[in-house]
Design a protein around this motif. Structure first.
Motif, PDB file in Angstrom:
ATOM      1  N   VAL A  48      21.266  10.508  23.809  1.00 41.24           N
ATOM      2  CA  VAL A  48      20.829  11.610  24.650  1.00 41.24           C
ATOM      3  C   VAL A  48      20.091  12.663  23.839  1.00 41.24           C
ATOM      4  O   VAL A  48      18.988  13.087  24.190  1.00 41.24           O
ATOM      5  N   ALA A  49      20.704  13.109  22.756  1.00 39.33           N
ATOM      6  CA  ALA A  49      20.115  14.139  21.916  1.00 39.33           C
ATOM      7  C   ALA A  49      20.773  14.124  20.546  1.00 39.33           C
ATOM      8  O   ALA A  49      21.921  13.713  20.403  1.00 39.33           O
ATOM      9  N   GLN A  50      20.051  14.578  19.517  1.00 38.22           N
ATOM     10  CA  GLN A  50      20.632  14.724  18.198  1.00 38.22           C
ATOM     11  C   GLN A  50      19.892  15.794  17.408  1.00 38.22           C
ATOM     12  O   GLN A  50      18.739  16.110  17.701  1.00 38.22           O
ATOM     13  N   ASN A  51      20.575  16.337  16.420  1.00 33.71           N
ATOM     14  CA  ASN A  51      19.942  17.249  15.487  1.00 33.71           C
ATOM     15  C   ASN A  51      20.458  16.960  14.090  1.00 33.71           C
ATOM     16  O   ASN A  51      21.373  16.166  13.897  1.00 33.71           O
ATOM     17  N   SER A  52      19.842  17.599  13.097  1.00 33.62           N
ATOM     18  CA  SER A  52      20.171  17.324  11.708  1.00 33.62           C
ATOM     19  C   SER A  52      20.203  18.611  10.906  1.00 33.62           C
ATOM     20  O   SER A  52      19.768  19.665  11.355  1.00 33.62           O
ATOM     21  N   GLY A  53      20.715  18.490   9.672  1.00 33.72           N
ATOM     22  CA  GLY A  53      20.711  19.625   8.775  1.00 33.72           C
ATOM     23  C   GLY A  53      19.323  20.071   8.378  1.00 33.72           C
ATOM     24  O   GLY A  53      19.130  21.206   7.945  1.00 33.72           O
ATOM     25  N   GLY A  54      18.350  19.172   8.508  1.00 39.96           N
ATOM     26  CA  GLY A  54      16.970  19.499   8.224  1.00 39.96           C
ATOM     27  C   GLY A  54      16.220  20.032   9.423  1.00 39.96           C
ATOM     28  O   GLY A  54      14.991  20.098   9.398  1.00 39.96           O
ATOM     29  N   ASP A  55      16.939  20.389  10.477  1.00 43.69           N
ATOM     30  CA  ASP A  55      16.386  20.983  11.689  1.00 43.69           C
ATOM     31  C   ASP A  55      15.524  20.011  12.488  1.00 43.69           C
ATOM     32  O   ASP A  55      14.639  20.422  13.239  1.00 43.69           O
ATOM     33  N   GLU A 104      15.690   6.236  16.133  1.00 36.77           N
ATOM     34  CA  GLU A 104      16.309   5.520  17.236  1.00 36.77           C
ATOM     35  C   GLU A 104      17.800   5.813  17.237  1.00 36.77           C
ATOM     36  O   GLU A 104      18.480   5.577  16.241  1.00 36.77           O
ATOM     37  N   MET A 105      18.298   6.306  18.356  1.00 40.70           N
ATOM     38  CA  MET A 105      19.720   6.602  18.467  1.00 40.70           C
ATOM     39  C   MET A 105      20.464   5.343  18.894  1.00 40.70           C
ATOM     40  O   MET A 105      20.746   5.131  20.073  1.00 40.70           O
TER      41      MET A 105
END
Length: 123
Positions: A48-55, A104-105
């Protein structure tokens, strides 16, 4: 090792809103990407959605413009703000953590998972 616990699911009418939360405990600093998946009855889990430490941020086309992912590092909590909910959003929602970013999630890319929280949207 990280433990993830989701909350905030429930039943709403179409057009309503929900805010999902995922509290992480343990060595959460070892994980780079954080995401939300959902699974419909009899179906496979989809990203659905994701984020990371690198924004870096990703949203599936089906939720883009309606859902917002965010993370509070102090509280070790991942959020999914869901607006304009539709009946097709009905699913079990899971938060997950991965050691690296993937465009790809895929379920296999995320080793750590929460127990899930149910979201039901009526027409």
């Amino acid at each position: 090792q990280v433990q993830l616990v989701e909350s905030g699911g429930g039943s709403v009418q179409a057009g309503g809103s929900l805010r999902l939360s995922c509290v992480a405990s343990g060595q959460s600093w070892r994980w780079y990407a954080w995401g939300w998946f959902r699974q419909r009855p009899g179906g496979e889990r989809e990203g659905v959605a994701q984020n990371s430490g690198g924004d870096l941020t990703y949203y599936s086309d089906s939720v883009k413009g309606r859902f917002t992912i965010s993370r509070n590092k102090v509280k070790n909590t991942l959020y999914l703000e869901m607006n304009g909910l539709k009946p097709e959003d009905t699913a079990m929602y899971y938060c997950a953590a991965a050691p690296d970013w993937y465009w790809e999630m895929l379920e296999s890319n995320f080793p750590s998972w929460g127990q899930g929280t149910q979201v039901t949207v009526s027409s």
